[in-house]
Write an enzyme that holds these catalytic residues in place. Sequence first.
Site, mmCIF file in Angstrom:
data_model
loop_
_atom_site.group_PDB
_atom_site.id
_atom_site.type_symbol
_atom_site.label_atom_id
_atom_site.label_comp_id
_atom_site.label_asym_id
_atom_site.label_seq_id
_atom_site.Cartn_x
_atom_site.Cartn_y
_atom_site.Cartn_z
ATOM 1 N N ASP A 124 1.069 -1.016 -0.284
ATOM 2 C CA ASP A 124 0.228 -0.119 0.496
ATOM 3 C C ASP A 124 0.965 1.529 0.081
ATOM 4 O O ASP A 124 1.648 1.695 1.043
ATOM 5 C CB ASP A 124 -0.756 -0.208 1.447
ATOM 6 C CG ASP A 124 -2.053 1.182 1.190
ATOM 7 O OD1 ASP A 124 -1.651 2.246 0.495
ATOM 8 O OD2 ASP A 124 -2.912 0.924 1.993
ATOM 9 N N ASP A 125 0.739 2.371 -0.975
ATOM 10 C CA ASP A 125 1.834 3.560 -0.972
ATOM 11 C C ASP A 125 3.133 2.626 -0.972
ATOM 12 O O ASP A 125 3.887 4.372 -0.908
ATOM 13 C CB ASP A 125 1.516 4.213 0.388
ATOM 14 C CG ASP A 125 -0.231 5.188 0.476
ATOM 15 O OD1 ASP A 125 -0.577 4.103 -0.698
ATOM 16 O OD2 ASP A 125 -0.268 5.373 0.880
ATOM 17 N N CYS B 84 -6.246 4.233 -2.838
ATOM 18 C CA CYS B 84 -6.207 2.864 -2.872
ATOM 19 C C CYS B 84 -7.647 2.011 -3.098
ATOM 20 O O CYS B 84 -7.183 0.985 -3.981
ATOM 21 C CB CYS B 84 -6.464 3.269 -1.125
ATOM 22 S SG CYS B 84 -4.918 3.550 -0.533
ATOM 23 N N ARG C 17 -8.032 -1.210 -6.197
ATOM 24 C CA ARG C 17 -8.147 -2.709 -5.582
ATOM 25 C C ARG C 17 -9.200 -2.699 -5.899
ATOM 26 O O ARG C 17 -9.481 -4.846 -6.731
ATOM 27 C CB ARG C 17 -8.286 -2.667 -3.637
ATOM 28 C CG ARG C 17 -7.056 -2.486 -2.986
ATOM 29 C CD ARG C 17 -7.523 -1.087 -2.017
ATOM 30 N NE ARG C 17 -6.257 -0.770 -2.045
ATOM 31 C CZ ARG C 17 -5.315 -1.591 -0.645
ATOM 32 N NH1 ARG C 17 -5.343 -2.476 -0.211
ATOM 33 N NH2 ARG C 17 -4.174 -1.037 -0.494
ATOM 34 N N LYS D 119 -5.441 -5.866 3.551
ATOM 35 C CA LYS D 119 -6.554 -4.489 3.696
ATOM 36 C C LYS D 119 -7.007 -4.263 2.538
ATOM 37 O O LYS D 119 -6.818 -4.828 1.376
ATOM 38 C CB LYS D 119 -5.493 -3.247 3.765
ATOM 39 C CG LYS D 119 -6.262 -1.776 3.067
ATOM 40 C CD LYS D 119 -5.383 -0.789 3.059
ATOM 41 C CE LYS D 119 -6.293 0.568 1.979
ATOM 42 N NZ LYS D 119 -4.784 1.565 1.938
ATOM 43 N N HIS E 81 -10.603 -2.385 2.580
ATOM 44 C CA HIS E 81 -11.117 -1.363 1.209
ATOM 45 C C HIS E 81 -11.961 -1.277 0.197
ATOM 46 O O HIS E 81 -11.768 -0.452 -0.629
ATOM 47 C CB HIS E 81 -9.676 -0.330 0.998
ATOM 48 C CG HIS E 81 -9.268 1.096 1.150
ATOM 49 N ND1 HIS E 81 -8.416 2.189 1.314
ATOM 50 C CD2 HIS E 81 -10.270 2.042 2.006
ATOM 51 C CE1 HIS E 81 -9.525 3.364 1.567
ATOM 52 N NE2 HIS E 81 -10.369 3.299 1.934
ATOM 53 N N SER F 64 -7.595 1.929 5.554
ATOM 54 C CA SER F 64 -7.086 2.319 5.659
ATOM 55 C C SER F 64 -6.372 2.288 7.317
ATOM 56 O O SER F 64 -7.419 1.862 7.876
ATOM 57 C CB SER F 64 -6.259 3.441 4.821
ATOM 58 O OG SER F 64 -6.667 3.479 3.987
ATOM 59 N N HIS G 263 1.965 2.305 3.785
ATOM 60 C CA HIS G 263 0.871 3.689 3.746
ATOM 61 C C HIS G 263 0.848 4.085 5.999
ATOM 62 O O HIS G 263 1.307 2.836 6.713
ATOM 63 C CB HIS G 263 -0.501 3.108 4.040
ATOM 64 C CG HIS G 263 -2.075 3.830 4.493
ATOM 65 N ND1 HIS G 263 -2.483 4.572 5.500
ATOM 66 C CD2 HIS G 263 -2.933 4.490 3.071
ATOM 67 C CE1 HIS G 263 -3.660 5.255 5.126
ATOM 68 N NE2 HIS G 263 -3.729 5.285 3.888
ATOM 69 N N ASP H 141 -0.389 -0.337 -4.387
ATOM 70 C CA ASP H 141 -1.502 -0.235 -5.044
ATOM 71 C C ASP H 141 -2.189 1.015 -5.756
ATOM 72 O O ASP H 141 -2.946 2.097 -6.748
ATOM 73 C CB ASP H 141 -3.168 -0.278 -3.734
ATOM 74 C CG ASP H 141 -2.168 0.789 -2.764
ATOM 75 O OD1 ASP H 141 -1.106 1.198 -2.685
ATOM 76 O OD2 ASP H 141 -3.221 1.102 -2.592
ATOM 77 N N ASN H 142 -0.558 1.884 -5.596
ATOM 78 C CA ASN H 142 -0.792 3.412 -6.099
ATOM 79 C C ASN H 142 1.057 3.677 -5.909
ATOM 80 O O ASN H 142 1.186 3.185 -4.752
ATOM 81 C CB ASN H 142 -1.374 4.174 -5.377
ATOM 82 C CG ASN H 142 -2.049 4.647 -4.503
ATOM 83 O OD1 ASN H 142 -3.042 3.759 -3.894
ATOM 84 N ND2 ASN H 142 -0.969 4.748 -3.322
ATOM 85 N N LYS I 39 1.041 9.658 -5.129
ATOM 86 C CA LYS I 39 -0.102 9.038 -5.094
ATOM 87 C C LYS I 39 -0.842 9.906 -5.439
ATOM 88 O O LYS I 39 -0.952 11.085 -4.696
ATOM 89 C CB LYS I 39 -0.388 8.434 -3.034
ATOM 90 C CG LYS I 39 -1.713 8.510 -2.829
ATOM 91 C CD LYS I 39 -1.841 7.886 -1.594
ATOM 92 C CE LYS I 39 -3.013 7.339 -0.797
ATOM 93 N NZ LYS I 39 -2.321 7.148 0.462
HETATM 94 MG MG MG Z 1 -2.279 3.042 -1.513
#
Ligand code: MG
Length: 452
Positions: free
Chosen positions: A18-19, A58, A62, A115, A117, A143, A217, A269-270, A290
């Site tokens: 994540d991130d 996010c 996903r 996660k 989301h 998150s 994240h 994810d980003n 992001k």
């Molecule tokens: Mg993310």
Amino acid sequence: MATAAESRPPNIVIIFADDLGYGDLGCYGHPNIRTPHLDRMAAEGMRFTEFYSAAEVCTPSRAALLTGRYPIRSGMCHDQFRVLRSRSLGNLPDSEITLAEALKTKGYATGAIGKWHLGVPQFNPGGHPRKHGFDFYFGLPHSNDMDSTPLAPKAAPKLAEQKAEWWNAPLYRDEKIIERPAEQTTLTRRYTDEAVKFITANKAKPFFLYFPHTFPHTPLFASKDFLGKSPRGLYGDVVEELDASVGRVLDTLRQEKLAENTLVFFTSDNGPWLIMNQQGGSAGLLREGKGSTWEGGMRVPGIAWWPGKIKPTVQRTMASTMDLFTTSLKLAGAEVPNDRAIDGLDIRPLLFGIGTVEREAYFFYRGTRLMAARSGDFKAHFMTQASYGQPKHDEHTPPLLFNLKLDASEVHNVATNHAAVLNQITQAVEKHRAALKPAPSQLVDLAPLGKP
Ligand code: MG
């Protein structure tokens, strides 16, 4: 004679950070975040240099991975809310076919760890992973910063010193909240324990493990074995613990003799959350992070590993998280849904080194806005926006045009030299828009915007 492992469809493991930015791993050039397991995975497998998530934040990212579709088709994006919050009612619509649901038609055991989301089960039981094809779930529904206690200072996610009592995210095992607030320092380790258990328990049949990590994240937490160890500080500690987690997953597959019948894909994810300062990652040479449709917001690490099937390669053809949907279904011998638009392509020819993949264009959305499009080496920006937390966007008429092979950092606008390319990309956008049926937003908040 074919063994049982060879005659059954392959296991699929998708590990989703994540991130995590394009520049945050050793094998993508980070100078001092130590990622020996991911570096080995990349050296043994295929490292993509132009792998894209399908959104710059996010929730839509996903949704796209699990459905193989641009999130505007499922309604999992919205210009105002952008992501699900801890008090959101919306969720991935039941009408969407997830990768887990499609693989179940071929007898796969399915687990989601980490996660989610794509819905908040506390307010909306339809948002739970077990309503979307997963047999098993262990993780946070959103998150780790989305539900804070009154003790949290306003700038908490940016602060180097994090306190556990500031955060209030619930930890689920299947439908049950088993811990609140989730103890975040041990979360990566416990997710990994569950992943190892899932693999071991399901080794006799094909399985799909969707493993979306909570980190890096913010707020950042690492266990005591990693805390204070990385030369890159806390962010490095957290990424190095994720790397160790990948090592445990791959070791388990080797020990259980499943490695040669399992596709493992690692990605993010980003891009990195740049406004978190030293708590955020790096997009390396790419522009922005992001929240932006510049390359840094959506081009992410992408590593495919399948010993004996995928040869050690650096793959410079572009691919996307949505392709993992279509490719996994093809590998499983499952039907790719034909009653709806599927945007992911079958990238088996790239993975196995047996051919090319033709992609007319790839579209970069921010919420419901089509901001940019890529065709071949060129990317046109119709609108641009700096990273998350910086709301102003700029419109470009004529669009900006960059040659990503010559200028990955998107610095030199070559629109005036390539009118034909710009025209071709603009036509691809018009064709895409004409065929598009956007779904209504699924992102409805109970709380006023800005409140967790
Ligand atoms: Mg993310």
